[in-house]
Enzyme design. Sequence first.
Site, PDB file in Angstrom:
ATOM      1  N   GLY A  52       0.822  -1.199   0.000  1.00  0.00           N
ATOM      2  CA  GLY A  52       0.000   0.000   0.000  1.00  0.00           C
ATOM      3  C   GLY A  52       0.862   1.256   0.000  1.00  0.00           C
ATOM      4  O   GLY A  52       2.005   1.252   0.468  1.00  0.00           O
ATOM      5  N   CYS A  53       0.314   2.355  -0.514  1.00  0.00           N
ATOM      6  CA  CYS A  53       1.130   3.564  -0.713  1.00  0.00           C
ATOM      7  C   CYS A  53       1.665   4.137   0.593  1.00  0.00           C
ATOM      8  O   CYS A  53       2.874   4.372   0.723  1.00  0.00           O
ATOM      9  CB  CYS A  53       0.345   4.606  -1.505  1.00  0.00           C
ATOM     10  SG  CYS A  53      -1.246   5.075  -0.782  1.00  0.00           S
ATOM     11  N   TYR A  54       0.788   4.388   1.578  1.00  0.00           N
ATOM     12  CA  TYR A  54       1.285   4.857   2.867  1.00  0.00           C
ATOM     13  C   TYR A  54       2.223   3.831   3.479  1.00  0.00           C
ATOM     14  O   TYR A  54       3.238   4.171   4.103  1.00  0.00           O
ATOM     15  CB  TYR A  54       0.126   5.104   3.839  1.00  0.00           C
ATOM     16  CG  TYR A  54      -0.540   6.446   3.714  1.00  0.00           C
ATOM     17  CD1 TYR A  54       0.167   7.625   3.909  1.00  0.00           C
ATOM     18  CD2 TYR A  54      -1.899   6.538   3.442  1.00  0.00           C
ATOM     19  CE1 TYR A  54      -0.459   8.864   3.817  1.00  0.00           C
ATOM     20  CE2 TYR A  54      -2.536   7.763   3.345  1.00  0.00           C
ATOM     21  CZ  TYR A  54      -1.814   8.928   3.537  1.00  0.00           C
ATOM     22  OH  TYR A  54      -2.429  10.146   3.444  1.00  0.00           O
ATOM     23  N   ALA A  55       1.883   2.557   3.310  1.00  0.00           N
ATOM     24  CA  ALA A  55       2.683   1.495   3.914  1.00  0.00           C
ATOM     25  C   ALA A  55       4.119   1.515   3.402  1.00  0.00           C
ATOM     26  O   ALA A  55       5.061   1.304   4.171  1.00  0.00           O
ATOM     27  CB  ALA A  55       2.039   0.142   3.657  1.00  0.00           C
TER      28      ALA A  55
END
Length: 337
Positions: free
Chosen positions: A145-148
């Site tokens: 995931g992008c934030y991840a």
Amino acid sequence: MTYQVAVAGASGYAGGEVLRILADHPQLDVIAASAHSQAGESITAVHPHLTDYAGRRFSETTPEAFAGADLVIMTLPHGQSGPLAAQLDPEVKIVDLGADHRLEDAAAWEAYYGSPHAGTWTYGLPELPGQREAIAASKRVAATGCYAVSVVLALRPLFDSGIAEADDVVVVAASGTSGAGNAAKKQLLASEVIGSMRPYKVGAHQHVPEIKQATGATSLSMTPLLAPMPRGIIATATAKPAAGATADDVREVLAKAYGGEHFVRLLPEGFWPATASTYGTNAALLQGGIDRDSGRIIVTSAIDNLGKGASGQVVQCANIMLGLPEETGLTVNGVAP
């Protein structure tokens, strides 16, 4: 050798970015690009900047559309890639940008996404210990995931080295509006976003269980912010240090973890990451230190949410799965101004 690639969900921002990257990839050819409501539409009518695809149209998102593909890239909404993947030949390699197959804990998936868990695939963040080899050996990979991406890269070396405690982690991160997709929503109108920032999904963002799973954090408070920019993520993660940890220790740990990596760069001391430096790239820029007042470890990271946070990461994983140099078709050099 050239490989045939199909892109499912190619009408969205992430799908369009995948198409842009693949247009210049020397060994991956796009044989199909599918959409849902825009199936049959000209690709350049939806993505006018992708002039290499002039004359081509989106297909329906069906298993038949991907016949002949060596690898399928899925950029579908959460909950949609699992059913489609189940209909494809098990020998076809798949990289899924959706969240359907990232989590190991089915209960965590259901709590954050509200639907049955589709199962767990190999986690697609190559820079984590052992993951590059696992991705190379897999036919099914769940991209991060992008934030991840931004938070995991910042935190994992701290916990692996033992210089930070995993039980009190705080993250504040801001994302550009493309992270919310291209559906028409009032809160994403220019008049709502320009000149303003606001938090969303406070205390309940769906990437929290993924970050905990990938870093080993046991307690994580995350506040995401919507920033008035089209793309980019800037994340600041703080954690309690182990006894005696210094700013030099933090930088040494990050340098050791990523010193041989092509896409993850620790900036020179005194320089801090900026989202603009990552636009259009697969780069992740990091800096770390110690908060003078609280003594907490601070690591800040910047990525392009559509690059290392999504489409660039997908192509990086695809390269590894197909036995290609993982930097093929990707760049760490941004554009300025």
